[in-house]
Design a protein around this motif. Structure first.
Motif, PDB file in Angstrom:
ATOM      1  N   GLN A 141       0.711  -1.247   0.025  1.00 12.28           N
ATOM      2  CA  GLN A 141      -0.092   0.194   0.020  1.00 12.28           C
ATOM      3  C   GLN A 141       0.937   1.431   0.050  1.00 12.28           C
ATOM      4  O   GLN A 141       0.591   2.194  -0.543  1.00 12.28           O
ATOM      5  N   GLU A 142       1.939   1.250   0.875  1.00 12.31           N
ATOM      6  CA  GLU A 142       2.998   2.508   0.736  1.00 12.31           C
ATOM      7  C   GLU A 142       3.499   2.518  -0.741  1.00 12.31           C
ATOM      8  O   GLU A 142       3.716   3.443  -1.042  1.00 12.31           O
ATOM      9  N   LYS A 143       3.836   1.552  -1.423  1.00 11.86           N
ATOM     10  CA  LYS A 143       4.398   1.901  -2.566  1.00 11.86           C
ATOM     11  C   LYS A 143       3.488   2.176  -3.773  1.00 11.86           C
ATOM     12  O   LYS A 143       3.879   3.184  -4.442  1.00 11.86           O
ATOM     13  N   THR A 144       2.154   1.892  -3.516  1.00 15.01           N
ATOM     14  CA  THR A 144       1.245   2.549  -4.147  1.00 15.01           C
ATOM     15  C   THR A 144       0.976   3.899  -4.028  1.00 15.01           C
ATOM     16  O   THR A 144       0.825   4.677  -4.947  1.00 15.01           O
ATOM     17  N   LYS A 145       0.844   4.277  -2.971  1.00 20.99           N
ATOM     18  CA  LYS A 145       0.685   5.712  -2.535  1.00 20.99           C
ATOM     19  C   LYS A 145       1.877   6.572  -2.881  1.00 20.99           C
ATOM     20  O   LYS A 145       1.786   7.639  -3.557  1.00 20.99           O
ATOM     21  N   ALA A 146       3.314   5.892  -2.950  1.00 23.70           N
ATOM     22  CA  ALA A 146       4.450   6.664  -3.331  1.00 23.70           C
ATOM     23  C   ALA A 146       4.424   6.875  -4.789  1.00 23.70           C
ATOM     24  O   ALA A 146       4.745   7.902  -5.499  1.00 23.70           O
ATOM     25  N   GLN A 147       3.702   5.959  -5.787  1.00 21.17           N
ATOM     26  CA  GLN A 147       3.542   5.835  -7.068  1.00 21.17           C
ATOM     27  C   GLN A 147       2.491   6.848  -7.651  1.00 21.17           C
ATOM     28  O   GLN A 147       2.945   7.709  -8.263  1.00 21.17           O
ATOM     29  N   VAL A 148       1.437   6.818  -6.690  1.00 23.24           N
ATOM     30  CA  VAL A 148       0.357   7.833  -6.978  1.00 23.24           C
ATOM     31  C   VAL A 148       0.911   9.395  -6.946  1.00 23.24           C
ATOM     32  O   VAL A 148       0.762  10.278  -7.663  1.00 23.24           O
ATOM     33  N   LYS A 149       1.577   9.469  -5.635  1.00 26.48           N
ATOM     34  CA  LYS A 149       2.200  10.911  -5.249  1.00 26.48           C
ATOM     35  C   LYS A 149       3.206  11.219  -6.585  1.00 26.48           C
ATOM     36  O   LYS A 149       3.250  12.373  -6.994  1.00 26.48           O
ATOM     37  N   ASP A 150       4.234  10.357  -7.096  1.00 31.79           N
ATOM     38  CA  ASP A 150       5.109  10.534  -8.119  1.00 31.79           C
ATOM     39  C   ASP A 150       4.394  10.791  -9.329  1.00 31.79           C
ATOM     40  O   ASP A 150       4.573  11.751 -10.063  1.00 31.79           O
ATOM     41  N   VAL A 185       1.643  17.747 -12.302  1.00 37.03           N
ATOM     42  CA  VAL A 185       2.024  19.185 -11.771  1.00 37.03           C
ATOM     43  C   VAL A 185       3.196  19.991 -12.254  1.00 37.03           C
ATOM     44  O   VAL A 185       2.939  21.174 -12.860  1.00 37.03           O
ATOM     45  N   GLY A 186       4.220  18.993 -12.067  1.00 35.34           N
ATOM     46  CA  GLY A 186       5.610  19.717 -12.441  1.00 35.34           C
ATOM     47  C   GLY A 186       5.403  19.931 -14.069  1.00 35.34           C
ATOM     48  O   GLY A 186       5.980  21.099 -14.492  1.00 35.34           O
ATOM     49  N   THR A 187       5.065  19.278 -14.844  1.00 38.82           N
ATOM     50  CA  THR A 187       4.983  19.322 -16.143  1.00 38.82           C
ATOM     51  C   THR A 187       3.973  20.459 -16.728  1.00 38.82           C
ATOM     52  O   THR A 187       4.362  21.210 -17.529  1.00 38.82           O
ATOM     53  N   LEU A 188       2.974  20.395 -16.121  1.00 37.19           N
ATOM     54  CA  LEU A 188       1.870  21.644 -16.252  1.00 37.19           C
ATOM     55  C   LEU A 188       2.367  23.051 -15.947  1.00 37.19           C
ATOM     56  O   LEU A 188       1.948  23.944 -16.664  1.00 37.19           O
ATOM     57  N   LEU A 189       3.132  23.033 -14.669  1.00 35.60           N
ATOM     58  CA  LEU A 189       3.749  24.253 -14.463  1.00 35.60           C
ATOM     59  C   LEU A 189       4.627  24.651 -15.514  1.00 35.60           C
ATOM     60  O   LEU A 189       4.906  26.080 -15.941  1.00 35.60           O
ATOM     61  N   THR A 190       5.536  23.817 -15.930  1.00 36.99           N
ATOM     62  CA  THR A 190       6.491  24.302 -17.044  1.00 36.99           C
ATOM     63  C   THR A 190       5.824  24.695 -18.248  1.00 36.99           C
ATOM     64  O   THR A 190       6.186  25.512 -18.812  1.00 36.99           O
ATOM     65  N   ALA A 191       4.655  23.850 -18.846  1.00 37.63           N
ATOM     66  CA  ALA A 191       4.023  24.228 -20.006  1.00 37.63           C
ATOM     67  C   ALA A 191       3.188  25.590 -19.860  1.00 37.63           C
ATOM     68  O   ALA A 191       3.355  26.457 -20.833  1.00 37.63           O
ATOM     69  N   VAL A 192       2.929  25.824 -18.625  1.00 38.72           N
ATOM     70  CA  VAL A 192       2.171  27.282 -18.389  1.00 38.72           C
ATOM     71  C   VAL A 192       2.866  28.158 -18.679  1.00 38.72           C
ATOM     72  O   VAL A 192       2.721  29.312 -19.326  1.00 38.72           O
ATOM     73  N   SER A 240      10.055  22.292 -13.300  1.00 40.90           N
ATOM     74  CA  SER A 240      11.520  21.655 -13.551  1.00 40.90           C
ATOM     75  C   SER A 240      12.114  21.002 -12.076  1.00 40.90           C
ATOM     76  O   SER A 240      12.496  19.520 -12.046  1.00 40.90           O
ATOM     77  N   ALA A 241      12.113  21.856 -11.136  1.00 42.88           N
ATOM     78  CA  ALA A 241      12.612  21.366  -9.790  1.00 42.88           C
ATOM     79  C   ALA A 241      11.909  20.317  -9.281  1.00 42.88           C
ATOM     80  O   ALA A 241      12.510  19.180  -8.720  1.00 42.88           O
ATOM     81  N   MET A 242      10.549  20.060  -9.357  1.00 42.73           N
ATOM     82  CA  MET A 242       9.836  19.126  -8.911  1.00 42.73           C
ATOM     83  C   MET A 242       9.968  17.853  -9.605  1.00 42.73           C
ATOM     84  O   MET A 242      10.212  16.828  -8.882  1.00 42.73           O
ATOM     85  N   LEU A 243      10.386  18.087 -10.997  1.00 45.92           N
ATOM     86  CA  LEU A 243      10.473  16.812 -11.574  1.00 45.92           C
ATOM     87  C   LEU A 243      11.958  16.120 -11.727  1.00 45.92           C
ATOM     88  O   LEU A 243      12.076  15.058 -11.325  1.00 45.92           O
ATOM     89  N   PHE A 244      12.845  17.126 -11.361  1.00 48.60           N
ATOM     90  CA  PHE A 244      14.206  16.656 -10.900  1.00 48.60           C
ATOM     91  C   PHE A 244      14.327  16.088  -9.680  1.00 48.60           C
ATOM     92  O   PHE A 244      15.125  15.057  -9.344  1.00 48.60           O
ATOM     93  N   ASN A 245      13.371  16.396  -8.582  1.00 47.33           N
ATOM     94  CA  ASN A 245      13.175  15.821  -7.397  1.00 47.33           C
ATOM     95  C   ASN A 245      13.018  14.525  -7.132  1.00 47.33           C
ATOM     96  O   ASN A 245      13.184  13.789  -6.250  1.00 47.33           O
ATOM     97  N   ILE A 246      12.210  14.091  -8.133  1.00 46.73           N
ATOM     98  CA  ILE A 246      11.803  12.498  -8.399  1.00 46.73           C
ATOM     99  C   ILE A 246      12.301  11.973  -9.561  1.00 46.73           C
ATOM    100  O   ILE A 246      11.922  10.820  -9.892  1.00 46.73           O
ATOM    101  N   GLY A 247      13.749  12.225 -10.043  1.00 51.00           N
ATOM    102  CA  GLY A 247      14.422  11.746 -10.844  1.00 51.00           C
ATOM    103  C   GLY A 247      14.033  11.740 -12.495  1.00 51.00           C
ATOM    104  O   GLY A 247      13.987  10.840 -13.305  1.00 51.00           O
ATOM    105  N   SER A 248      12.937  12.850 -12.940  1.00 47.62           N
ATOM    106  CA  SER A 248      12.736  13.048 -13.918  1.00 47.62           C
ATOM    107  C   SER A 248      13.192  14.338 -14.792  1.00 47.62           C
ATOM    108  O   SER A 248      13.771  15.218 -14.047  1.00 47.62           O
TER     109      SER A 248
END
Length: 286
Positions: A2-11, A17-24, A126-134
């Motif tokens: 369950q913890e793994k699923t929560k982490a995946q949903v959060k990521d 959100v990070g992609t949307l901020l960059t696009a906007v 970009s910082a949000m994305l970099f922070n999760i390895g993307s």
């Protein structure tokens, strides 16, 4: 599980959100003002000036897909799913925005304010994305390829590429837009680091107290963090003291401060900010 699923949903949420901020920030503030701070979006700003029949979204999509294929071929498994997803999502978001909100001129007559939004929103994303390895792909894919096959300073190489793309705005749009773009490039280089550091800031506590038990219990059972303790002696009164060392997130730190005040109002507490913690429960830990 369950913890793994929560982490995946959060990521997944962070990816979007990070992609949307960059696009906007890119679509509403960089493109209409012809600001170029390097990268694929900066190159598209210059190219649309010479090929006005093409849209910025189209050029970004074509270049990103080409780099995406290059990354998949040359990097294979090293080319992560997150970067693949964000590259496609970013191009798609730009095309949707072009369809829903066609931009023929800047939103306002305040170019410097739009420059700040055009830099800070993508930097935050970009910082949000970099922070999760993307990342948003683009020249970051080139960096990944260079890192694998060549021995050189990647950051410096990308900065040089971005600088030359930015300089091209002087030729395409004149000195005013060119200077704005140079300023944007400088601000961006600091902004990404600032947002990344802020996201990874933790609170380091050194707590000197006469009543440690309730604090132990709160750290362990409520915050689910660890701590290290020392037995000590007060210099003036020669009374027994307990020193508790612990690291918490910013949110946890606020709660811990409240408990310390309630439990031992006379406790002596040192709180410092740190963005580099290695150990269990933190980045780099098991």
């Amino acid at each position: 599980m369950q913890e793994k699923t929560k982490a995946q949903v959060k990521d997944f949420l962070i990816l979007n959100v990070g992609t949307l901020l960059t696009a906007v920030g890119t679509y509403f503030f960089k493109f209409p003002n012809n600001f170029s701070t390097g990268g694929v979006t900066g190159l598209s700003v210059v190219l649309t000036h010479y090929y006005p029949s093409l849209s910025n979204g189209t050029i970004v999509s074509v270049i990103n897909i080409a780099l995406l294929i290059l990354g998949l071929i040359l990097l294979g498994k090293e080319f992560g799913f997150k970067t693949f997803y964000v590259t496609i999502a970013f191009s798609a978001m730009l095309k949707v925005m072009e369809f829903l909100w066609p931009m023929t001129q800047p939103l306002t007559d305040q170019p410097f304010m739009e420059l700040l939004l055009g830099v800070f929103l993508p930097a935050w994303g970009s910082a949000m994305l970099f922070n999760i390895g993307s990342s948003t792909g683009g020249t970051d894919i080139i960096a990944m390829v260079v890192k694998k096959y060549f021995k050189c300073h990647i950051g410096r190489a990308l900065l040089i590429v971005d600088f030359f793309i930015t300089i091209m705005t002087f030729v395409a749009f004149g000195p005013t837009t060119g200077l704005f773009s140079i300023v944007g490039l400088v601000i961006r280089s600091f902004a990404v680091d600032f947002f990344l550091e802020d996201m990874n800031t933790y609170k380091s506590f050194t707590i000197i107290t006469d009543k440690p038990d309730a604090i132990y219990d709160y750290i362990t059972n409520t915050l689910h963090r660890g701590a290290t303790i020392y037995n000590a002696e007060g210099l003036f009164e020669h009374t027994n003291k307990t020193i508790i060392l612990t690291a918490q997130s910013k949110k946890q730190g606020v709660k811990l401060q409240e408990i310390i005040k309630q439990t031992d109002p006379h406790a002596f507490v040192l709180i410092t900010n740190t963005s580099e913690i290695i150990g269990k429960g933190f980045r780099g830990g098991n």
